[in-house]
Design a protein around this motif. Sequence first.
Motif, short mmCIF file in Angstrom:
data_model
loop_
_atom_site.label_atom_id
_atom_site.label_comp_id
_atom_site.label_asym_id
_atom_site.label_seq_id
_atom_site.Cartn_x
_atom_site.Cartn_y
_atom_site.Cartn_z
N GLU A 1 24.32 31.05 45.89
CA GLU A 1 23.08 31.38 46.59
C GLU A 1 21.85 30.96 45.78
O GLU A 1 20.92 30.33 46.29
N LEU A 2 21.85 31.29 44.50
CA LEU A 2 20.73 30.92 43.64
C LEU A 2 20.66 29.41 43.44
O LEU A 2 19.58 28.82 43.46
N CYS A 3 21.79 28.77 43.29
CA CYS A 3 21.83 27.32 43.11
C CYS A 3 21.23 26.63 44.34
O CYS A 3 20.47 25.66 44.20
N GLU A 4 21.52 27.11 45.53
CA GLU A 4 20.95 26.54 46.76
C GLU A 4 19.43 26.66 46.76
O GLU A 4 18.74 25.75 47.20
N LYS A 5 18.90 27.77 46.28
CA LYS A 5 17.45 27.94 46.19
C LYS A 5 16.84 26.90 45.27
O LYS A 5 15.80 26.32 45.56
N TRP A 6 17.49 26.67 44.14
CA TRP A 6 17.00 25.68 43.19
C TRP A 6 17.01 24.30 43.83
O TRP A 6 16.07 23.53 43.69
N ILE A 7 18.08 23.97 44.55
CA ILE A 7 18.20 22.65 45.18
C ILE A 7 17.13 22.48 46.25
O ILE A 7 16.48 21.44 46.34
N ARG A 8 16.90 23.52 47.08
CA ARG A 8 15.88 23.44 48.13
C ARG A 8 14.47 23.30 47.55
O ARG A 8 13.61 22.67 48.14
N ALA A 9 14.23 23.88 46.38
CA ALA A 9 12.92 23.80 45.74
C ALA A 9 12.68 22.44 45.09
O ALA A 9 11.56 22.13 44.71
N ASN A 10 13.70 21.64 44.99
CA ASN A 10 13.62 20.32 44.37
C ASN A 10 13.76 19.27 45.47
O ASN A 10 14.86 19.01 45.94
N PRO A 11 12.65 18.66 45.92
CA PRO A 11 12.71 17.77 47.08
C PRO A 11 13.34 16.41 46.83
O PRO A 11 12.76 15.38 47.13
N ARG A 12 14.55 16.41 46.31
CA ARG A 12 15.27 15.15 46.13
C ARG A 12 16.31 15.07 47.23
O ARG A 12 17.11 15.99 47.42
N LYS A 13 16.31 13.99 47.96
CA LYS A 13 17.21 13.81 49.10
C LYS A 13 18.67 13.84 48.65
O LYS A 13 19.07 13.13 47.73
N ASP A 14 19.46 14.69 49.33
CA ASP A 14 20.91 14.78 49.09
C ASP A 14 21.27 15.03 47.63
O ASP A 14 22.28 14.53 47.13
N TYR A 15 20.46 15.79 46.93
CA TYR A 15 20.70 16.05 45.51
C TYR A 15 21.84 17.04 45.31
O TYR A 15 21.90 18.08 45.95
N VAL A 16 22.77 16.68 44.44
CA VAL A 16 23.88 17.55 44.08
C VAL A 16 23.88 17.68 42.56
O VAL A 16 24.14 16.71 41.85
N PRO A 17 23.55 18.88 42.04
CA PRO A 17 23.50 19.05 40.59
C PRO A 17 24.90 19.03 39.98
O PRO A 17 25.88 19.40 40.63
N THR A 18 24.96 18.61 38.73
CA THR A 18 26.21 18.63 37.98
C THR A 18 26.09 19.68 36.88
O THR A 18 25.04 20.30 36.71
#
Length: 91
Positions: free
Chosen positions: A36-53
């Motif tokens: 849930e928290l990781c999704e918030k971080w991803i949504r706050a970072n406007p990079r298209k189709d970004y998947v953190p490692t």
Amino acid sequence: VNKCAAFGCKSGYKGHEQTDPSVKVTFHAFPLTNEELCEKWIRANPRKDYVPTKNSVLCSLHFLPSDFVDETRDSNTTRKNPLLVVCPDTS
């Protein structure tokens, strides 16, 4: 070497050092184990189709002071309880 994953951020890149020495930039790994928290971080970072490692980090410039929580999540029980000492079996 930490390089911020935020769109357009150059923190951690050579030649883009912080100009204000009073501002200490820290790097924080994406909370991959907290979906849930990781999704918030991803949504706050406007990079298209970004998947953190496991190596992806954001720098402290993208957080408010109120975003930081002083919470220890250390699973090593010997560090949590300094009175607990593990001794080898001498019998």
